[in-house]
Design a protein around this motif. Structure first.
Motif, PDB file in Angstrom:
ATOM      1  N   ARG A   1      13.294   4.932 -20.122  1.00 20.68           N
ATOM      2  CA  ARG A   1      13.528   3.587 -20.659  1.00 20.68           C
ATOM      3  C   ARG A   1      14.491   2.790 -19.776  1.00 20.68           C
ATOM      4  O   ARG A   1      14.358   1.574 -19.635  1.00 20.68           O
ATOM      5  CB  ARG A   1      14.063   3.700 -22.092  1.00 20.68           C
ATOM      6  CG  ARG A   1      13.038   4.303 -23.021  1.00 20.68           C
ATOM      7  CD  ARG A   1      13.501   4.384 -24.467  1.00 20.68           C
ATOM      8  NE  ARG A   1      12.360   4.781 -25.281  1.00 20.68           N
ATOM      9  CZ  ARG A   1      11.437   3.942 -25.719  1.00 20.68           C
ATOM     10  NH1 ARG A   1      11.532   2.654 -25.429  1.00 20.68           N
ATOM     11  NH2 ARG A   1      10.419   4.370 -26.434  1.00 20.68           N
TER      12      ARG A   1
ATOM     13  N   GLU B   1      12.261  -7.750 -11.597  1.00 27.83           N
ATOM     14  CA  GLU B   1      11.194  -8.753 -11.662  1.00 27.83           C
ATOM     15  C   GLU B   1      11.709 -10.085 -12.182  1.00 27.83           C
ATOM     16  O   GLU B   1      11.247 -11.150 -11.773  1.00 27.83           O
ATOM     17  CB  GLU B   1      10.071  -8.240 -12.559  1.00 27.83           C
ATOM     18  CG  GLU B   1       9.326  -7.036 -11.983  1.00 27.83           C
ATOM     19  CD  GLU B   1       8.422  -6.362 -13.013  1.00 27.83           C
ATOM     20  OE1 GLU B   1       8.402  -6.847 -14.182  1.00 27.83           O
ATOM     21  OE2 GLU B   1       7.766  -5.368 -12.669  1.00 27.83           O
ATOM     22  N   GLY B   2      12.685 -10.028 -13.097  1.00 31.02           N
ATOM     23  CA  GLY B   2      13.168 -11.260 -13.728  1.00 31.02           C
ATOM     24  C   GLY B   2      14.164 -12.023 -12.893  1.00 31.02           C
ATOM     25  O   GLY B   2      14.072 -13.266 -12.799  1.00 31.02           O
TER      26      GLY B   2
ATOM     27  N   SER C   1      12.425   1.446 -16.931  1.00 34.55           N
ATOM     28  CA  SER C   1      11.654   0.285 -17.362  1.00 34.55           C
ATOM     29  C   SER C   1      12.518  -0.965 -17.398  1.00 34.55           C
ATOM     30  O   SER C   1      12.093  -2.057 -16.979  1.00 34.55           O
ATOM     31  CB  SER C   1      11.058   0.561 -18.749  1.00 34.55           C
ATOM     32  OG  SER C   1      10.412  -0.572 -19.268  1.00 34.55           O
ATOM     33  N   GLU C   2      13.756  -0.824 -17.866  1.00 36.69           N
ATOM     34  CA  GLU C   2      14.654  -1.979 -17.948  1.00 36.69           C
ATOM     35  C   GLU C   2      15.106  -2.441 -16.568  1.00 36.69           C
ATOM     36  O   GLU C   2      15.247  -3.644 -16.311  1.00 36.69           O
ATOM     37  CB  GLU C   2      15.859  -1.609 -18.809  1.00 36.69           C
ATOM     38  CG  GLU C   2      16.729  -2.778 -19.219  1.00 36.69           C
ATOM     39  CD  GLU C   2      16.081  -3.654 -20.266  1.00 36.69           C
ATOM     40  OE1 GLU C   2      16.780  -4.514 -20.814  1.00 36.69           O
ATOM     41  OE2 GLU C   2      14.875  -3.489 -20.560  1.00 36.69           O
TER      42      GLU C   2
ATOM     43  N   ASN D   1      14.649  -2.257 -23.868  1.00 34.01           N
ATOM     44  CA  ASN D   1      13.653  -2.452 -22.826  1.00 34.01           C
ATOM     45  C   ASN D   1      12.573  -3.379 -23.353  1.00 34.01           C
ATOM     46  O   ASN D   1      12.692  -3.956 -24.431  1.00 34.01           O
ATOM     47  CB  ASN D   1      13.107  -1.106 -22.346  1.00 34.01           C
ATOM     48  CG  ASN D   1      12.333  -0.389 -23.441  1.00 34.01           C
ATOM     49  OD1 ASN D   1      12.312  -0.838 -24.574  1.00 34.01           O
ATOM     50  ND2 ASN D   1      11.712   0.719 -23.091  1.00 34.01           N
ATOM     51  N   ASP D   2      11.477  -3.496 -22.591  1.00 34.08           N
ATOM     52  CA  ASP D   2      10.517  -4.551 -22.910  1.00 34.08           C
ATOM     53  C   ASP D   2       9.724  -4.299 -24.187  1.00 34.08           C
ATOM     54  O   ASP D   2       9.057  -5.206 -24.675  1.00 34.08           O
ATOM     55  CB  ASP D   2       9.557  -4.774 -21.729  1.00 34.08           C
ATOM     56  CG  ASP D   2       8.916  -3.489 -21.245  1.00 34.08           C
ATOM     57  OD1 ASP D   2       9.107  -2.448 -21.901  1.00 34.08           O
ATOM     58  OD2 ASP D   2       8.228  -3.532 -20.200  1.00 34.08           O
ATOM     59  N   ASP D   3       9.751  -3.096 -24.753  1.00 33.64           N
ATOM     60  CA  ASP D   3       9.046  -2.881 -26.007  1.00 33.64           C
ATOM     61  C   ASP D   3       9.949  -3.066 -27.216  1.00 33.64           C
ATOM     62  O   ASP D   3       9.562  -2.823 -28.344  1.00 33.64           O
ATOM     63  CB  ASP D   3       8.374  -1.503 -26.036  1.00 33.64           C
ATOM     64  CG  ASP D   3       9.372  -0.353 -26.016  1.00 33.64           C
ATOM     65  OD1 ASP D   3      10.584  -0.617 -26.070  1.00 33.64           O
ATOM     66  OD2 ASP D   3       8.921   0.803 -25.939  1.00 33.64           O
TER      67      ASP D   3
ATOM     68  N   LYS E   1      23.954  -5.687 -16.533  1.00 39.40           N
ATOM     69  CA  LYS E   1      23.498  -6.671 -17.517  1.00 39.40           C
ATOM     70  C   LYS E   1      24.640  -7.625 -17.878  1.00 39.40           C
ATOM     71  O   LYS E   1      24.431  -8.843 -18.046  1.00 39.40           O
ATOM     72  CB  LYS E   1      23.004  -5.961 -18.777  1.00 39.40           C
ATOM     73  CG  LYS E   1      21.605  -5.393 -18.684  1.00 39.40           C
ATOM     74  CD  LYS E   1      21.307  -4.597 -19.949  1.00 39.40           C
ATOM     75  CE  LYS E   1      19.818  -4.349 -20.107  1.00 39.40           C
ATOM     76  NZ  LYS E   1      19.127  -5.451 -20.718  1.00 39.40           N
TER      77      LYS E   1
ATOM     78  N   ARG F   1      13.337  -2.202 -13.811  1.00 41.72           N
ATOM     79  CA  ARG F   1      12.186  -2.930 -13.249  1.00 41.72           C
ATOM     80  C   ARG F   1      12.096  -4.331 -13.830  1.00 41.72           C
ATOM     81  O   ARG F   1      11.795  -5.304 -13.108  1.00 41.72           O
ATOM     82  CB  ARG F   1      10.895  -2.156 -13.522  1.00 41.72           C
ATOM     83  CG  ARG F   1      10.761  -0.889 -12.689  1.00 41.72           C
ATOM     84  CD  ARG F   1       9.361  -0.303 -12.794  1.00 41.72           C
ATOM     85  NE  ARG F   1       9.037   0.133 -14.139  1.00 41.72           N
ATOM     86  CZ  ARG F   1       9.336   1.322 -14.630  1.00 41.72           C
ATOM     87  NH1 ARG F   1       9.990   2.207 -13.876  1.00 41.72           N
ATOM     88  NH2 ARG F   1       8.995   1.654 -15.863  1.00 41.72           N
ATOM     89  N   ARG F   2      12.360  -4.450 -15.116  1.00 39.93           N
ATOM     90  CA  ARG F   2      12.315  -5.781 -15.738  1.00 39.93           C
ATOM     91  C   ARG F   2      13.386  -6.687 -15.154  1.00 39.93           C
ATOM     92  O   ARG F   2      13.161  -7.883 -14.928  1.00 39.93           O
ATOM     93  CB  ARG F   2      12.505  -5.636 -17.253  1.00 39.93           C
ATOM     94  CG  ARG F   2      12.264  -6.930 -18.032  1.00 39.93           C
ATOM     95  CD  ARG F   2      12.295  -6.673 -19.521  1.00 39.93           C
ATOM     96  NE  ARG F   2      13.636  -6.407 -20.008  1.00 39.93           N
ATOM     97  CZ  ARG F   2      14.492  -7.349 -20.407  1.00 39.93           C
ATOM     98  NH1 ARG F   2      14.153  -8.644 -20.332  1.00 39.93           N
ATOM     99  NH2 ARG F   2      15.683  -7.026 -20.856  1.00 39.93           N
TER     100      ARG F   2
END
Length: 367
Positions: free
Chosen positions: A91, A101-102, A94-95, A34-36, A361, A97-98
């Motif tokens: 997590r 958005e992407g 969160s991924e 994820n983003d972190d 993905k 959502r990324r």
């Protein structure tokens, strides 16, 4: 009070391998992140575990040691599957959502249900709720109990052709007039997020091969072991039950992690003698309280996949869920154990969401 454990993120796996072997780190290129920058699932790619079997000759004077015995009563640590699954689902959300958005896309999961079995309806409802929680699009095809094979395959083909669907699962068991094997043969391996297609199962069994998807319950069992700091490599493991859904893939997965695996089934003579030698016991027999305390080696780690309804007039629904393990006895012998409910079940759904995200993905080449 029995301690519960859901250990925080670990930087490395407690898997000992010879120096110079291919890495077993969870930072492999195809681990979901994820983003972190921290991985969602810490189980490494299976091919990264494939190291040569270098047999060392045994000393001439070596012999088998006696079984471990202990007179001191202990209380097992409870492996909190719900806590671990909640962290994984957070997590995944969160991924997702990324991704939205992407590239403006989200993973999609389709479920085909035949008939109105109460347990199947409950499982599907829980899966749909979990999808909604993390932002995965979900859809359900509900077919009648007496549907034909062509009707089932038609629903399967429709989802197969839908580019917004990245994962398809057929809720098992199917009615007896439908051949589960033939249905799974038709499902495209690329969307087989349950991991039951022969191609995925075959790649799970073969060293040097990586399945597109690992079956969710076995994957969840391994994930709990890794996150709880349980060393698998070189340990003795016993898997009770040999179903295509849990027992068989769990035994294959433990072997890929370098455990020495025994399988116990209904025709096994003296199963307790085999089980009591195991450092790790995974039971998926579907028999309430099958595994008693005297079946277990002191200090063993117990993963109880069994979810068996037992009549209980004092319960709200008239029954309660119990595992394959006699929990009250096992906690006095094992070093760690999963509860029922609240152990393997939440992890199975979390791994389904993870597989669906992994599939999306792959389709969108999203990193």
């Amino acid at each position: 009070m029995i301690p519960r454990v859901a250990l925080p993120w670990r930087n490395g796996l407690r898997l000992r391998v010879p120096s110079g072997s291919r890495g077993c780190s969870s930072s492999s290129h195809n681990t979901l992140r994820n983003d972190d920058g921290r991985p969602i699932v810490i189980s490494p790619p299976l091919v990264s575990l494939d190291i040569p079997d270098d047999w060392a000759p045994s000393p001439a004077h070596s012999c088998f040691s006696s079984p471990i015995s202990s007179s001191n009563e202990q209380t097992a640590t409870v492996i909190d599957g719900k806590f671990i699954a909640d962290e994984i689902r957070t997590r995944i959300g969160s991924e997702v959502r990324r991704m939205k958005e992407g590239i403006g896309m989200v993973p999609g999961l389709a479920v085909i249900v035949v008939g109105h079995r109460r347990d199947s309806q409950t499982y599907v409802r829980n899966k749909m709720m979990a999808c909604a929680e993390v932002g995965i699009k979900s859809m359900v095809a509900q077919l009648p109990e007496d549907c034909t094979k062509d009707q089932l395959l038609g629903a399967l083909s429709s989802f197969d052709a839908d580019p917004s669907v990245h994962g398809i699962l057929v809720q098992l068991p199917l009615p007896q007039h439908l051949d589960e094997g033939k249905v799974l043969d038709v499902l495209r391996p690329e969307k087989d997020v349950d991991g039951f297609h022969p191609l995925n199962m075959g790649n799970l069994a073969m060293r040097g091969r990586e399945p597109l998807f690992i079956p969710c319950t076995p994957k969840g069992c391994i994930e709990m072991l890794l996150r709880s700091g349980v060393e698998i490599a070189g340990k003795k493991a016993t898997v009770i039950g040999r179903s295509n859904i849990v027992g068989l893939p769990t035994s294959l997965l433990l072997q890929r992690h370098h455990a020495t695996v025994s399988i116990v089934h209904a025709f096994t003579k003296n199963p307790e003698l085999i089980t009591c030698e195991a450092d790790i016991v995974v039971t998926a027999a579907g028999v309430p309280n099958l595994v008693r305390g005297n079946w277990l080696k002191p200090g063993a780690v117990v993963i109880d996949v069994g979810t068996n309804p037992v009549e209980d007039p004092s319960s709200e629904h008239g029954y309660r869920l119990t595992g394959d393990v006699c929990y009250e006895e096992a906690v006095r012998v094992a070093s760690a154990i999963t509860p029922v409910p609240g152990g393997v079940g939440p992890m199975t759904i979390a791994m389904l969401l993870s597989n669906t995200l992994d599939s999306a993905k792959r389709v969108y080449a999203f990193t």
